[in-house]
Enzyme design. Structure first.
Site, PDB file in Angstrom:
ATOM      1  CD  GLU A 231       5.632  18.737  28.559  1.00 48.30           C
ATOM      2  OE1 GLU A 231       5.085  19.223  27.342  1.00 48.30           O
ATOM      3  OE2 GLU A 231       4.724  18.504  28.298  1.00 48.30           O
ATOM      4  CB  CYS A 265       8.053  26.811  28.524  1.00 46.55           C
ATOM      5  SG  CYS A 265       6.010  25.944  29.220  1.00 46.55           S
TER       6      CYS A 265
HETATM    7  P1  NAP Z   1      17.648  23.461  29.606  1.00 45.60           P
HETATM    8  O1  NAP Z   1      19.585  23.709  29.210  1.00 45.60           O
HETATM    9  O2  NAP Z   1      17.662  21.775  27.901  1.00 45.60           O
HETATM   10  O3  NAP Z   1      18.267  23.088  30.476  1.00 45.60           O
HETATM   11  C1  NAP Z   1      16.347  21.990  30.708  1.00 45.60           C
HETATM   12  C2  NAP Z   1      17.805  20.663  31.936  1.00 45.60           C
HETATM   13  O4  NAP Z   1      18.370  19.836  31.158  1.00 45.60           O
HETATM   14  C3  NAP Z   1      18.256  20.718  32.865  1.00 45.60           C
HETATM   15  O5  NAP Z   1      18.524  19.854  33.635  1.00 45.60           O
HETATM   16  C4  NAP Z   1      19.894  20.355  32.422  1.00 45.60           C
HETATM   17  O6  NAP Z   1      20.737  20.201  32.834  1.00 45.60           O
HETATM   18  C5  NAP Z   1      19.449  19.452  31.225  1.00 45.60           C
HETATM   19  N1  NAP Z   1      20.147  19.623  29.856  1.00 45.60           N
HETATM   20  C6  NAP Z   1      20.779  20.369  29.371  1.00 45.60           C
HETATM   21  N2  NAP Z   1      21.587  19.779  28.839  1.00 45.60           N
HETATM   22  C7  NAP Z   1      21.336  18.554  28.438  1.00 45.60           C
HETATM   23  C8  NAP Z   1      22.042  17.007  27.784  1.00 45.60           C
HETATM   24  N3  NAP Z   1      22.110  17.219  26.792  1.00 45.60           N
HETATM   25  N4  NAP Z   1      21.374  16.041  28.485  1.00 45.60           N
HETATM   26  C9  NAP Z   1      20.906  15.765  29.145  1.00 45.60           C
HETATM   27  N5  NAP Z   1      20.639  17.087  30.144  1.00 45.60           N
HETATM   28  C10 NAP Z   1      20.527  17.915  29.733  1.00 45.60           C
HETATM   29  O7  NAP Z   1      16.837  24.307  29.145  1.00 45.60           O
HETATM   30  P2  NAP Z   1      17.084  25.758  30.289  1.00 45.60           P
HETATM   31  O8  NAP Z   1      17.630  27.001  29.231  1.00 45.60           O
HETATM   32  O9  NAP Z   1      16.980  25.375  31.811  1.00 45.60           O
HETATM   33  O10 NAP Z   1      15.616  25.875  30.107  1.00 45.60           O
HETATM   34  C11 NAP Z   1      15.077  26.494  29.421  1.00 45.60           C
HETATM   35  C12 NAP Z   1      14.239  25.709  27.512  1.00 45.60           C
HETATM   36  O11 NAP Z   1      13.028  25.184  28.854  1.00 45.60           O
HETATM   37  C13 NAP Z   1      13.398  27.058  27.366  1.00 45.60           C
HETATM   38  O12 NAP Z   1      13.134  26.517  26.098  1.00 45.60           O
HETATM   39  C14 NAP Z   1      12.142  26.532  27.896  1.00 45.60           C
HETATM   40  O13 NAP Z   1      10.974  26.483  26.590  1.00 45.60           O
HETATM   41  C15 NAP Z   1      11.673  25.193  27.952  1.00 45.60           C
HETATM   42  N6  NAP Z   1      11.048  24.970  28.629  1.00 45.60           N
HETATM   43  C16 NAP Z   1      10.081  24.018  28.644  1.00 45.60           C
HETATM   44  C17 NAP Z   1       8.506  23.802  28.969  1.00 45.60           C
HETATM   45  C18 NAP Z   1       7.214  22.560  29.186  1.00 45.60           C
HETATM   46  O14 NAP Z   1       6.687  22.269  29.416  1.00 45.60           O
HETATM   47  N7  NAP Z   1       7.650  23.063  27.557  1.00 45.60           N
HETATM   48  C19 NAP Z   1       8.769  24.510  30.027  1.00 45.60           C
HETATM   49  C20 NAP Z   1       9.540  25.252  30.707  1.00 45.60           C
HETATM   50  C21 NAP Z   1      10.865  24.985  30.230  1.00 45.60           C
HETATM   51  P3  NAP Z   1      22.131  21.487  34.034  1.00 45.60           P
HETATM   52  O15 NAP Z   1      21.123  22.360  34.285  1.00 45.60           O
HETATM   53  O16 NAP Z   1      23.065  20.464  34.221  1.00 45.60           O
HETATM   54  O17 NAP Z   1      22.697  22.045  32.603  1.00 45.60           O
END
Ligand code: NAP
Length: 474
Positions: A231, A265
């Site tokens: 997601e 999102c």
């Molecule tokens: P993010 O940086 O991708 O972090 C999300 C999760 O992934 C965190 O637990 C993070 O850990 C982990 N993570 C980051 N990089 C990783 C990698 N290379 N390998 C494995 N795990 C990794 O995202 P965010 O900035 O927190 O959230 C915002 C994004 O999420 C936006 O793009 C939003 O649209 C999207 N989102 C999508 C949905 C949906 O249902 N489609 C819902 C909500 C949010 P750390 O915190 O330790 O870095």
């Protein structure tokens, strides 16, 4: 990123956590695998009972967990409590409907030469969930409720800035009386995700977050052939046609763009407004955005709190500056306020063109990008030009426009005269770079289940008869 609670309203670091050591992580995974060996044999009715108990725990804790979420990521207290209540609702939804979803589904036994044929959905084991901070309880519950109903067990790697909410989630399932270790929170950094996902005792992974994080998890999972649900980001279009009720559309536009301080999102992020009503809609939308109360997220009358992280605010500022540099107009907002905390005001930017980063990126803050379009064709063309395809909104009373939108918009969800939202009763997910797979409903639960085909023959000739009809060829 350090695993820490940092109050976005002040910038103050309140608590820091040591990540799990390799030995502690190994022990957690071993406990998870051991828990599944027993949990998979529990009945759906038993699991439904524990889900109901978890819903009661949450309902009794709305104030406590609401304050925790507000403290860790800055959403308003009212929205944090509503999020916790929504989680309780999802738990009850799966408790009520889960047992029926898990009943064997009969197939046409006669057509396949069997005495009995059916499909039974069975759990597959330990599921790793990598979750974001923006809806720190709901995102994790969207995974946990169906997974635990299914008979799977969960390992949660939550975002590093919501560690206390992550630990609270584990506590909910313990207090609800679930067998030990069926849901564990791992305080680990994102680098440790690979180690967990490659572990043979882990069966699958789900990630909600950014596209780069999704790519990383999907490529590791591909290497070890494990299923994933992703997601990812969204930049949902919000199309306003001349027949729309403009006042209502503008109210919903404000809610959709500014909910969760603009960090959702499925927020509408690109507003595609027909030229005949663009001026009027822009005026109403701008007035409503400017009227929002920005401030302390713990205060009752606050509608917009701070952004969750300092880096997040800098990203938002960069997008706005880039658009302005390339000729866009800031109608409302656009300037960070003085003082502590990572606040950013509701902002409306018009005159967006394809050269601007806003056009193909995702602005994770309360910034609306408005385009003027000549009709439904151009609106859908711009909507579909984005790499994401999560949700899409249309405001129109015209039947032909609605049909065109539902048929042609490239998104996982299409909402007409209302804003994209998630419900346990509807599948949730996107297409293109917004990810794949679905959450919620039975569809979401089956993502991490083995749809096992069962064929039971009678002593005698039925299968030979089927084979002689040629159906055995593979
Ligand atoms: P993010 O940086 O991708 O972090 C999300 C999760 O992934 C965190 O637990 C993070 O850990 C982990 N993570 C980051 N990089 C990783 C990698 N290379 N390998 C494995 N795990 C990794 O995202 P965010 O900035 O927190 O959230 C915002 C994004 O999420 C936006 O793009 C939003 O649209 C999207 N989102 C999508 C949905 C949906 O249902 N489609 C819902 C909500 C949010 P750390 O915190 O330790 O870095």
């Amino acid at each position: 990123m350090a695993i820490a609670t940092i109050n976005p309203a002040t910038g103050e670091t309140l608590t820091t956590f040591e990540p799990l050591s390799e030995a502690a992580l190994e022990e957690r995974i071993a406990r998870s695998a051991a828990a599944w060996a027993g949990y998979r044999l529990t009945t759906p009715e038993q699991r439904a009972g524990w889900l109901r108990a978890a819903a009661d725990v949450l309902d009794g804790d709305l104030d406590r967990v609401g304050e925790l979420m507000t403290l860790e990521m800055g959403k308003t207290l009212a929205s944090a409590k509503a999020e916790a209540a929504k989680c309780a609702k999802a738990l009850r939804y799966y408790a009520e409907h889960g047992p029926a979803m898990l009943r064997p589904q009969p197939a046409d036994a006669g057509a396949v030469g069997a005495r009995e044929a059916y499909v039974v959905h069975q759990p597959i084991g330990v599921i790793l969930a990598v979750m974001p901070w923006n809806f720190p309880l709901w995102q994790a519950m969207r995974f946990a409720a169906p997974a635990l109903m299914a008979g799977n067990v969960g390992l949660l790697k939550h975002a590093s800035n919501v560690p206390q909410t992550a630990l609270y989630l584990e506590e909910v399932f313990v207090r609800a009386g679930f067998p030990a270790d069926v849901f564990q929170t791992l305080l680990i950094g994102s680098k440790e995700v690979e180690r967990v996902l490659r572990d043979d005792r882990v069966a699958a992974a789900t990630l909600t977050g950014s596209a780069p994080a999704g790519q990383s998890v999907a490529s590791i999972a591909g290497d070890v052939l494990k299923p994933t649900v992703l997601e990812l980001g969204g930049s949902d279009p919000f199309i306003v046609m001349p027949s729309a009720h403009l006042e209502t559309a503008a109210d919903v536009a404000v809610t959709s763009r500014c909910q969760n301080n603009g960090q959702s999102c499925i927020s509408a992020k690109r507003f595609l407004v027909h030229a005949d009503v663009a001026e009027e809609f822009t005026r109403i939308f701008a007035e409503k955005l400017a009227a929002l109360t920005v401030g302390d997220p713990m205060a009752e009358d606050t509608q917009i709190g701070p952004l969750a992280t300092e880096a997040g605010r800098e990203d938002v500022e960069r997008y706005v500056q880039d658009a302005v540099d390339k000729g866009a107009t800031v109608v409302v907002g656009g300037q960070r306020p003085d003082g502590p905390g990572w606040y950013y005001p509701p902002t409306l930017v018009t005159g967006i063109t394809p050269e601007m980063e806003m056009h193909t990126g995702e602005v994770f803050g309360p910034v609306a990008a408005l385009y003027t379009v000549s009709g439904i064709d151009e609106a859908i063309e711009i909507a579909n030009s984005h790499p994401y395809g999560l949700g899409a909104n249309l405001w129109s009373e015209d039947e032909a426009e609605r049909e065109r939108f539902i048929r042609d918009v490239a998104s996982g969800m299409a909402f007409v005269n209302g804003m994209v939202a998630s419900f346990p009763e509807l599948p949730f997910g996107g297409v293109k770079q917004s990810g794949y797979g679905r959450e919620l409903t039975d569809v979401g639960m089956y993502e991490f289940m083995n749809a096992k085909t069962v064929w039971i023959g009678a002593p005698g000739s039925e299968q030979r008869a089927a084979h002689s009809a040629g159906s055995h060829a593979e």
